[in-house]
Scaffold this motif. Structure first.
Motif, PDB file in Angstrom:
ATOM      1  N   ARG A 126       0.080 -10.527  -1.042  1.00 15.29           N
ATOM      2  CA  ARG A 126       1.289  -9.707  -0.939  1.00 15.29           C
ATOM      3  C   ARG A 126       0.968  -8.214  -0.940  1.00 15.29           C
ATOM      4  O   ARG A 126       1.822  -7.407  -0.609  1.00 15.29           O
ATOM      5  CB  ARG A 126       2.279 -10.057  -2.051  1.00 15.29           C
ATOM      6  CG  ARG A 126       1.791  -9.752  -3.424  1.00 15.29           C
ATOM      7  CD  ARG A 126       2.730 -10.307  -4.482  1.00 15.29           C
ATOM      8  NE  ARG A 126       2.076 -10.327  -5.775  1.00 15.29           N
ATOM      9  CZ  ARG A 126       1.945  -9.258  -6.543  1.00 15.29           C
ATOM     10  NH1 ARG A 126       2.451  -8.097  -6.150  1.00 15.29           N
ATOM     11  NH2 ARG A 126       1.314  -9.347  -7.684  1.00 15.29           N
ATOM     12  N   THR A 127      -0.280  -7.861  -1.302  1.00 12.78           N
ATOM     13  CA  THR A 127      -0.637  -6.439  -1.350  1.00 12.78           C
ATOM     14  C   THR A 127      -1.251  -5.963  -0.034  1.00 12.78           C
ATOM     15  O   THR A 127      -1.633  -4.805   0.076  1.00 12.78           O
ATOM     16  CB  THR A 127      -1.660  -6.178  -2.478  1.00 12.78           C
ATOM     17  OG1 THR A 127      -2.887  -6.853  -2.148  1.00 12.78           O
ATOM     18  CG2 THR A 127      -1.161  -6.672  -3.821  1.00 12.78           C
ATOM     19  N   LEU A 128      -1.366  -6.838   0.961  1.00  7.27           N
ATOM     20  CA  LEU A 128      -2.069  -6.462   2.194  1.00  7.27           C
ATOM     21  C   LEU A 128      -1.135  -5.835   3.224  1.00  7.27           C
ATOM     22  O   LEU A 128       0.071  -6.101   3.235  1.00  7.27           O
ATOM     23  CB  LEU A 128      -2.708  -7.702   2.837  1.00  7.27           C
ATOM     24  CG  LEU A 128      -3.673  -8.513   1.989  1.00  7.27           C
ATOM     25  CD1 LEU A 128      -4.285  -9.630   2.816  1.00  7.27           C
ATOM     26  CD2 LEU A 128      -4.752  -7.649   1.393  1.00  7.27           C
ATOM     27  N   SER A 129      -1.748  -5.076   4.129  1.00  8.44           N
ATOM     28  CA  SER A 129      -0.992  -4.573   5.290  1.00  8.44           C
ATOM     29  C   SER A 129      -0.848  -5.707   6.302  1.00  8.44           C
ATOM     30  O   SER A 129      -1.536  -6.746   6.199  1.00  8.44           O
ATOM     31  CB  SER A 129      -1.743  -3.408   5.934  1.00  8.44           C
ATOM     32  OG  SER A 129      -2.880  -3.894   6.634  1.00  8.44           O
ATOM     33  N   GLY A 130      -0.001  -5.514   7.293  1.00  5.60           N
ATOM     34  CA  GLY A 130       0.210  -6.540   8.315  1.00  5.60           C
ATOM     35  C   GLY A 130      -1.074  -6.883   9.068  1.00  5.60           C
ATOM     36  O   GLY A 130      -1.381  -8.056   9.304  1.00  5.60           O
ATOM     37  N   GLY A 131      -1.837  -5.859   9.444  1.00  5.06           N
ATOM     38  CA  GLY A 131      -3.079  -6.087  10.196  1.00  5.06           C
ATOM     39  C   GLY A 131      -4.131  -6.786   9.343  1.00  5.06           C
ATOM     40  O   GLY A 131      -4.874  -7.648   9.828  1.00  5.06           O
ATOM     41  N   GLN A 132      -4.174  -6.425   8.055  1.00  2.47           N
ATOM     42  CA  GLN A 132      -5.117  -7.104   7.151  1.00  2.47           C
ATOM     43  C   GLN A 132      -4.740  -8.582   7.015  1.00  2.47           C
ATOM     44  O   GLN A 132      -5.601  -9.465   7.015  1.00  2.47           O
ATOM     45  CB  GLN A 132      -5.094  -6.440   5.766  1.00  2.47           C
ATOM     46  CG  GLN A 132      -5.768  -5.076   5.750  1.00  2.47           C
ATOM     47  CD  GLN A 132      -5.503  -4.298   4.467  1.00  2.47           C
ATOM     48  OE1 GLN A 132      -4.488  -4.518   3.785  1.00  2.47           O
ATOM     49  NE2 GLN A 132      -6.394  -3.386   4.140  1.00  2.47           N
TER      50      GLN A 132
END
Ligand code: ATP
Ligand code: MG
Length: 210
Positions: A126-132
């Motif tokens: 849940r802490t990631l960016s969309g690309g990650q």
């Protein structure tokens, strides 16, 4: 080369509305197939039908059970407690096999490394960016060592370097005999990628095989 996928005269409907009409497609080991077409033309429907997520109203599907599928990314609720490593490891699961072997863990670490997310292995998704997050799902798909890899718009939201990394990984998998079916609405995503067939679809029908 043995056949990995055969879809013959497939029809898919949403209720009474046809979304695929008479689509046929085959893939052998080491084949790279690009599917392109406008928004709403039926690309995702086709990948879901191949994945077995949508029933055919007519036609037949035969394919390897060793398939990895990465759906088209849609922003949604991903607020559940799982780490990147845990998600990637689920890509190694096979029916009836609930435990991860040492080899599974090594494949997961190698896939995270290849996609440049090793440093995020212990982060909650849940802490990631969309690309990650896209890279996490690609690593998950790759580490299952599939015979068929189905990617729905994998390049959307990827930076140029990750885009290049993805194609390097795909070339390695193709060389090992994996068949790849990749959807892209933007043909410039595959500029300079000479290998592969391009299939154009419009209103649920195949227009051309190139
Ligand atoms: N769950 C659904 N219920 C009803 N109709 C649907 C559903 N999913 C897709 N459709 C319809 O089926 C058609 C094909 O949709 P699909 O998602 O396969 O298109 P696409 O080519 O992947 O488009 P995009 O480029 O926007 O991702 C569209 O007309 C769409 O509205
Ligand atoms: Mg789509």
């Amino acid at each position: 080369m043995s056949e990995i996928l055969r879809l013959t005269e497939a029809y898919v409907k949403y209720g009474d509305i046809p979304a695929l009409s008479g689509v046929s497609l085959t893939a052998k080991q080491g084949d790279m197939i690009f599917i392109t077409g406008a928004n709403g033309s039926g690309k995702s429907t086709l990948t879901k039908a191949i994945a077995g997520l949508l029933p055919l109203s007519a036609g037949t599907l035969t394919r390897t059970p060793r398939m990895s599928y990465v759906p088209q990314y849609e922003e949604g609720d991903r607020d559940f407690p799982a780490s990147v490593r845990e998600i990637v490891l689920t890509g190694t699961q096979r029916p009836g096999n609930f435990f991860h072997t040492k080899a599974d863990r090594q494949h997961a670490e190698a896939a995270m490394n290849a996609l440049g997310i090793s440093g995020l292995a212990d982060s909650e998704i849940r802490t990631l960016s969309g690309g990650q997050l896209r890279r996490v799902f690609l690593a998950r798909a790759v580490c299952g060592q599939p015979e068929l890899l189905l990617l729905d718009e994998p390049c959307a939201g990827l930076d140029a370097q990750t885009h290049e990394t993805l194609f390097t990984i795909l070339r390695g998998m193709l060389a090992e005999g994996c068949a790849v079916v990749m959807v892209t609405h933007d043909i410039s995503d595959i500029d300079g990628i000479p290998e592969g067939r391009v299939i154009r679809i419009s209103a649920g029908r195949i227009l051309t095989h190139e």
